[in-house]
Scaffold this active site. Sequence first.
Site, PDB file in Angstrom:
ATOM      1  CG  ASP A 169      -1.959   1.066   1.204  1.00 51.72           C
ATOM      2  OD1 ASP A 169      -3.027   0.807   0.628  1.00 51.72           O
ATOM      3  OD2 ASP A 169      -1.715   2.161   1.750  1.00 51.72           O
ATOM      4  CG  ASN A 177      -4.932  11.471  -4.603  1.00 52.07           C
ATOM      5  OD1 ASN A 177      -4.367  11.639  -5.685  1.00 52.07           O
ATOM      6  ND2 ASN A 177      -5.484  10.331  -4.265  1.00 52.07           N
ATOM      7  CG  HIS A 182      -8.018  13.334  -7.307  1.00 53.24           C
ATOM      8  ND1 HIS A 182      -7.970  12.289  -6.404  1.00 53.24           N
ATOM      9  CD2 HIS A 182      -8.850  14.256  -6.763  1.00 53.24           C
ATOM     10  CE1 HIS A 182      -8.743  12.563  -5.359  1.00 53.24           C
ATOM     11  NE2 HIS A 182      -9.277  13.750  -5.553  1.00 53.24           N
ATOM     12  CG  ASP A 186      -5.542   9.262 -11.538  1.00 50.60           C
ATOM     13  OD1 ASP A 186      -5.802   8.710 -10.447  1.00 50.60           O
ATOM     14  OD2 ASP A 186      -6.401   9.823 -12.233  1.00 50.60           O
ATOM     15  CD  GLU A 212      -4.580   4.288  -1.024  1.00 53.01           C
ATOM     16  OE1 GLU A 212      -4.647   4.692   0.146  1.00 53.01           O
ATOM     17  OE2 GLU A 212      -5.509   4.399  -1.836  1.00 53.01           O
TER      18      GLU A 212
END
Length: 302
Positions: A169, A177, A182, A186, A212
């Site tokens: 993770d 973010n 975002h 991404d 994630e």
Amino acid sequence: MGKDSTVVTVISKIPQEQAKREACLVVINGADLGKKYVLGQAHTVIGRSSKVDIQIDEESISRSHATIENYGDKIVARDLQSTNGTYVNDVAISERPLMDGDQIKIGRTIFKFLSGSNVEAQYHDEIYRLTTTDGLTQVYNKRFLLKEMEREMSRSLRYDRELSLIMCDIDHFKPINDTYGHLAGDHILRQLAKRIREHIRRDDIVARYGGEEFALVLPEVDKHKAGQMAEKLRKIISDQPFIFDNITIPITLSMGISDLEEYKKVVPNSSESDVNPFAFIKLSDDRLYQAKQSGRNRIVIG
């Protein structure tokens, strides 16, 4: 001869007309996953406005963001001076001719460009691929992971072979973010998946489990060897910061590891015909939680 020349001329025009009629965009990541947009007209405008040809309701997308120009013999993607840019194969563009299979990223939506003599067949192949692959990261999705885990667990139990599972993770992903946006998040997810793919074996399986969180299934590997691989990946990610729009963003991973021997103790009556991948995942997920609680950027092995 004149008649023959006429026939040849007509035939030579058919591929251009077919390309113009059949080329399309397929949404491989976004709200309209799997939707196909035929590029039959000269100009196809993509943006947030209700007046464009392909509307995407995202704040990061400009009202008229980009256009796809169909010239018959070639198709060109063009950015319309958008705020956040248009990307083809992860490269920001102002204008670029499209090749079959190119990926166009606008905001958080990703299109795949299809062209050729049989776009319909390509489209159905792409839809099949979407059932097994995560559109954003291009690694396997959770559905495929669970199916492959069942197969690998059954095989390993049948032949008494090793099998390990790593759950990993990204640390502090929400603040990333919130701070960088975002689109940056991404980008990090895509690049992280790419780095992992580059450093695992051909028979290993990497999948996006959700958000994630990623899972790595390692056939023929016990948890101690899995720990060595995990440490290699952890170091690669932490030592090589990610760059988005010329901004350097440091990333670390937390990981939890378990193997099939532990699973057999937790599910003592498990057989090759009756396996529980969720029980296996929970073992590694619990270790991942311990890694998070004990400071992050670390690996916990049972």
